[in-house]
Write a protein that holds these residues in place. Structure first.
Motif, mmCIF file in Angstrom:
data_model
loop_
_atom_site.group_PDB
_atom_site.id
_atom_site.type_symbol
_atom_site.label_atom_id
_atom_site.label_comp_id
_atom_site.label_asym_id
_atom_site.label_seq_id
_atom_site.Cartn_x
_atom_site.Cartn_y
_atom_site.Cartn_z
ATOM 1 N N ARG A 99 -13.453 28.691 70.011
ATOM 2 C CA ARG A 99 -13.194 27.498 69.192
ATOM 3 C C ARG A 99 -14.437 26.616 69.101
ATOM 4 O O ARG A 99 -14.762 26.067 68.049
ATOM 5 C CB ARG A 99 -12.024 26.699 69.767
ATOM 6 N N LYS A 100 -15.148 26.510 70.232
ATOM 7 C CA LYS A 100 -16.375 25.704 70.257
ATOM 8 C C LYS A 100 -17.435 26.300 69.329
ATOM 9 O O LYS A 100 -18.097 25.577 68.575
ATOM 10 C CB LYS A 100 -16.896 25.620 71.697
ATOM 11 N N ARG A 101 -17.585 27.650 69.368
ATOM 12 C CA ARG A 101 -18.536 28.306 68.460
ATOM 13 C C ARG A 101 -18.144 28.105 67.005
ATOM 14 O O ARG A 101 -18.985 27.829 66.151
ATOM 15 C CB ARG A 101 -18.608 29.807 68.770
ATOM 16 N N LYS A 102 -16.862 28.247 66.712
ATOM 17 C CA LYS A 102 -16.384 28.048 65.340
ATOM 18 C C LYS A 102 -16.644 26.614 64.884
ATOM 19 O O LYS A 102 -17.064 26.386 63.747
ATOM 20 C CB LYS A 102 -14.890 28.360 65.231
ATOM 21 N N GLN A 103 -16.386 25.656 65.745
ATOM 22 C CA GLN A 103 -16.610 24.252 65.387
ATOM 23 C C GLN A 103 -18.095 23.979 65.152
ATOM 24 O O GLN A 103 -18.464 23.292 64.201
ATOM 25 C CB GLN A 103 -16.072 23.325 66.486
ATOM 26 N N LYS A 104 -18.951 24.553 66.001
ATOM 27 C CA LYS A 104 -20.389 24.382 65.816
ATOM 28 C C LYS A 104 -20.831 25.018 64.504
ATOM 29 O O LYS A 104 -21.608 24.435 63.749
ATOM 30 C CB LYS A 104 -21.162 24.998 66.983
ATOM 31 N N HIS A 105 -20.302 26.197 64.208
ATOM 32 C CA HIS A 105 -20.636 26.862 62.945
ATOM 33 C C HIS A 105 -20.178 26.017 61.760
ATOM 34 O O HIS A 105 -20.913 25.852 60.777
ATOM 35 C CB HIS A 105 -19.988 28.253 62.911
ATOM 36 N N LEU A 106 -18.963 25.465 61.845
ATOM 37 C CA LEU A 106 -18.445 24.604 60.782
ATOM 38 C C LEU A 106 -19.312 23.355 60.625
ATOM 39 O O LEU A 106 -19.635 22.950 59.498
ATOM 40 C CB LEU A 106 -16.999 24.213 61.084
ATOM 41 N N ASP A 107 -19.710 22.752 61.747
ATOM 42 C CA ASP A 107 -20.580 21.575 61.695
ATOM 43 C C ASP A 107 -21.932 21.914 61.064
ATOM 44 O O ASP A 107 -22.456 21.142 60.251
ATOM 45 C CB ASP A 107 -20.794 20.992 63.098
ATOM 46 N N ASP A 108 -22.478 23.090 61.429
ATOM 47 C CA ASP A 108 -23.757 23.523 60.839
ATOM 48 C C ASP A 108 -23.620 23.729 59.328
ATOM 49 O O ASP A 108 -24.486 23.321 58.555
ATOM 50 C CB ASP A 108 -24.241 24.819 61.493
ATOM 51 N N LEU A 109 -22.524 24.361 58.918
ATOM 52 C CA LEU A 109 -22.303 24.576 57.475
ATOM 53 C C LEU A 109 -22.111 23.255 56.739
ATOM 54 O O LEU A 109 -22.622 23.075 55.627
ATOM 55 C CB LEU A 109 -21.100 25.491 57.255
ATOM 56 N N THR A 110 -21.416 22.317 57.365
ATOM 57 C CA THR A 110 -21.217 21.000 56.746
ATOM 58 C C THR A 110 -22.550 20.272 56.594
ATOM 59 O O THR A 110 -22.828 19.667 55.554
ATOM 60 C CB THR A 110 -20.243 20.159 57.593
ATOM 61 N N ALA A 111 -23.390 20.357 57.614
ATOM 62 C CA ALA A 111 -24.715 19.729 57.537
ATOM 63 C C ALA A 111 -25.563 20.408 56.459
ATOM 64 O O ALA A 111 -26.283 19.730 55.702
ATOM 65 C CB ALA A 111 -25.420 19.814 58.883
ATOM 66 N N GLN A 112 -25.448 21.724 56.364
ATOM 67 C CA GLN A 112 -26.211 22.449 55.345
ATOM 68 C C GLN A 112 -25.732 22.070 53.941
ATOM 69 O O GLN A 112 -26.546 21.888 53.028
ATOM 70 C CB GLN A 112 -26.068 23.952 55.563
ATOM 71 N N VAL A 113 -24.431 21.929 53.747
ATOM 72 C CA VAL A 113 -23.895 21.502 52.458
ATOM 73 C C VAL A 113 -24.423 20.122 52.101
ATOM 74 O O VAL A 113 -24.843 19.866 50.969
ATOM 75 C CB VAL A 113 -22.345 21.520 52.479
#
Length: 175
Positions: free
Chosen positions: A58-72
């Motif tokens: 879950r932590k990895r998924k959240q970090k990935h989601l945060d990274d994608l949000t920052a990239q967007v």
């Protein structure tokens, strides 16, 4: 005796000790409760391990989601910057195009004016004889011929100096 976890244990009644053929040997004295306790311990360890693994996932998924949000967010900012640059460039292009239109109109007017002046010069030159103006025709004295010749020489030098500039004016405005 066989257990549900895949560990087989045997017990011998004569010696009072048991030997296990699995990973964890179980003693014969109270072996059923010990086996159950061992299985419960393994089950708890697996459950704790699975929970920890799920938490990491879950932590990895959240970090990935945060990274994608920052990239967007970053890509939207870059896109906004590009759109602003396109808008500025379009405005600049329209301004230069309007200026070019004005300059083309001025070139046409100046060319027409130059043609008119060339027609006047040709008319004046056609009415002159090789020695200058005929003084009697215009009622001038002999002293005025020098003034007319000087005017003609200055006008012709002016026209010859401006004519190449007009011919190359299109090249000077090219980017």
């Amino acid at each position: 005796m066989a257990s549900s976890s895949g560990i087989t244990t045997t017990s011998s009644g004569g010696s009072g000790s048991g030997s296990g053929s699995g990973l964890y040997p179980v003693q014969s004295s109270g072996s059923e409760p010990d086996l159950q306790h061992l299985m419960d311990q393994r089950k708890r360890k697996r459950m704790i391990s699975n929970r920890e693994s799920a938490r990491r996932s879950r932590k990895r998924k959240q970090k990935h989601l945060d990274d994608l949000t920052a990239q967007v967010s970053q890509l939207r900012k870059v896109n906004d910057d590009i759109m602003a640059n396109v808008s500025i460039t379009t405005q600049h292009y329209m301004s230069v195009e309007a200026e070019n239109h004005v300059l083309r109109v001025q070139v046409a007017e100046l060319s027409h004016h130059l043609q008119s002046l060339n027609d006047i010069i040709a008319l004046i030159q056609s009415s002159m004889d090789p020695t200058g103006f005929t003084d009697e025709q215009y009622g001038w004295g002999s002293g005025n011929a020098f003034v007319v010749d000087e005017f003609m020489n200055n006008s012709l030098s002016y026209l010859s100096a401006t004519q190449p500039i007009l011919a190359s004016s299109v090249d000077t405005f090219m980017y």
